[in-house]
Motif scaffolding. Structure first.
Motif, short mmCIF file in Angstrom:
data_model
loop_
_atom_site.label_atom_id
_atom_site.label_comp_id
_atom_site.label_asym_id
_atom_site.label_seq_id
_atom_site.Cartn_x
_atom_site.Cartn_y
_atom_site.Cartn_z
N UNK A 30 0.81 -1.21 0.00
CA UNK A 30 0.00 0.00 0.00
C UNK A 30 0.85 1.26 0.00
N UNK A 31 2.01 1.22 0.68
CA UNK A 31 2.84 2.42 0.73
C UNK A 31 3.52 2.72 -0.59
N UNK A 32 3.38 1.79 -1.55
CA UNK A 32 3.95 2.00 -2.88
C UNK A 32 2.90 2.44 -3.90
N UNK A 33 1.63 2.46 -3.50
CA UNK A 33 0.57 2.90 -4.41
C UNK A 33 0.79 4.36 -4.77
N UNK A 77 0.35 -4.49 -8.36
CA UNK A 77 -0.48 -3.48 -9.01
C UNK A 77 0.43 -2.76 -9.99
N UNK A 78 0.12 -2.88 -11.28
CA UNK A 78 0.94 -2.26 -12.32
C UNK A 78 0.25 -1.01 -12.84
N UNK A 79 0.97 0.11 -12.85
CA UNK A 79 0.41 1.38 -13.27
C UNK A 79 0.91 1.77 -14.66
N UNK A 89 -3.52 -1.92 -13.27
CA UNK A 89 -3.79 -3.34 -13.54
C UNK A 89 -3.62 -4.09 -12.23
N UNK A 90 -4.72 -4.67 -11.72
CA UNK A 90 -4.70 -5.31 -10.41
C UNK A 90 -4.43 -6.81 -10.51
N UNK A 91 -3.90 -7.40 -9.43
CA UNK A 91 -3.65 -8.84 -9.44
C UNK A 91 -4.92 -9.64 -9.72
N UNK A 92 -4.80 -10.68 -10.53
CA UNK A 92 -5.96 -11.52 -10.81
C UNK A 92 -6.37 -12.31 -9.58
N UNK A 93 -7.65 -12.56 -9.47
CA UNK A 93 -8.15 -13.30 -8.31
C UNK A 93 -8.71 -14.65 -8.74
N UNK A 94 -8.89 -15.54 -7.77
CA UNK A 94 -9.58 -16.80 -8.03
C UNK A 94 -8.76 -17.90 -8.66
#
Length: 226
Positions: A30-33, A77-79, A89-94
């Motif tokens: 989170x501190x890298x967002x 999380x890739x920006x 681009x968020x990590x895929x889930x499931x």
């Protein structure tokens, strides 16, 4: 294979024009967002749904977002800078073949990202057009609704279906997610089907995000008077 049909363009905004999309950075915590100075669009979906291909389609580039034949590879999380907006681009889930600890880590990353909802202008939630939404898809949508995050469901890989089957699946997926059919956009990164619809949606989102609120207008008026 088929191309996007021309729709009634009356009263529709002009699509966003993306000239040069570039990678910014990756964040594991989170501190890298990042806190962007322009609208941020988040892209989420289950592993192997086609997020990287979707991003590359929007960017008109084949390798901006790295694709992988092995699901579950995106763990950060890739920006990306898309000019008028920032795409996250968020990590895929499931994905089943990862440890419980890894799944919990991804869940915490997503929770932390969505916690600061004021940063997020819109979310594109990707769902495979060929299959029923998974329990994880339903949970993700419930999460977005709970946090009052504006989102659009994007159906991927629509070129794998005939036009008739795509219509059937679109109706079924909309019903499963308790959404109107207009809340879903069918796309194909292979053929470009639906790309204009996504770019047009982006224009609406960006215009709303860039419209000053009443409080901002009042603050500007006060500064002018002083």
């Amino acid at each position: 294979m088929y191309e996007t049909k021309e729709k009634n363009t009356e009263n529709r905004p002009a699509p966003v024009v993306i000239k040069n999309a570039t990678f910014i950075t990756s964040a594991a915590r989170a501190d890298q967002f990042i806190t962007p100075d322009k609208p941020m669009i988040a892209v989420c979906g289950k592993s192997n749904v086609g997020k990287s291909s979707f991003i590359n389609m929007l960017a008109n580039r084949k390798k901006l977002a790295k694709t992988s034949s092995e699901p579950g590879r995106t763990r950060l999380v890739n920006y990306f800078d898309f000019g008028e907006f920032i795409l996250a681009d968020l990590p895929g889930y499931g994905f089943a073949r990862v440890s419980k600890g890894e799944k919990e880590k991804w869940a915490k990353t997503l929770d932390a990202f969505f916690k600061d909802r004021e940063k997020i202008a819109h979310v594109f939630m990707l769902v495979d057009s060929r299959h029923d939404p998974t329990a994880d898809d339903v949970q993700m949508m419930q999460f977005l609704n709970y946090h009052i995050l504006p989102f659009t469901v994007v159906l991927t890989k629509s070129d794998k279906l005939s036009r008739m089957k795509l219509k059937e699946h679109l109706r079924a997926i909309a019903a499963d997610l308790y959404l109107g059919e207009k809340n879903l956009l069918a796309t194909s990164s292979e053929t470009g089907y639906g790309k204009i619809d996504v770019l047009t949606k982006l224009r609406s989102v960006i215009d709303v995000a860039n419209t000053p609120t009443e409080s901002e207008d009042e603050a500007e008026d006060e500064e002018t008077e002083n």
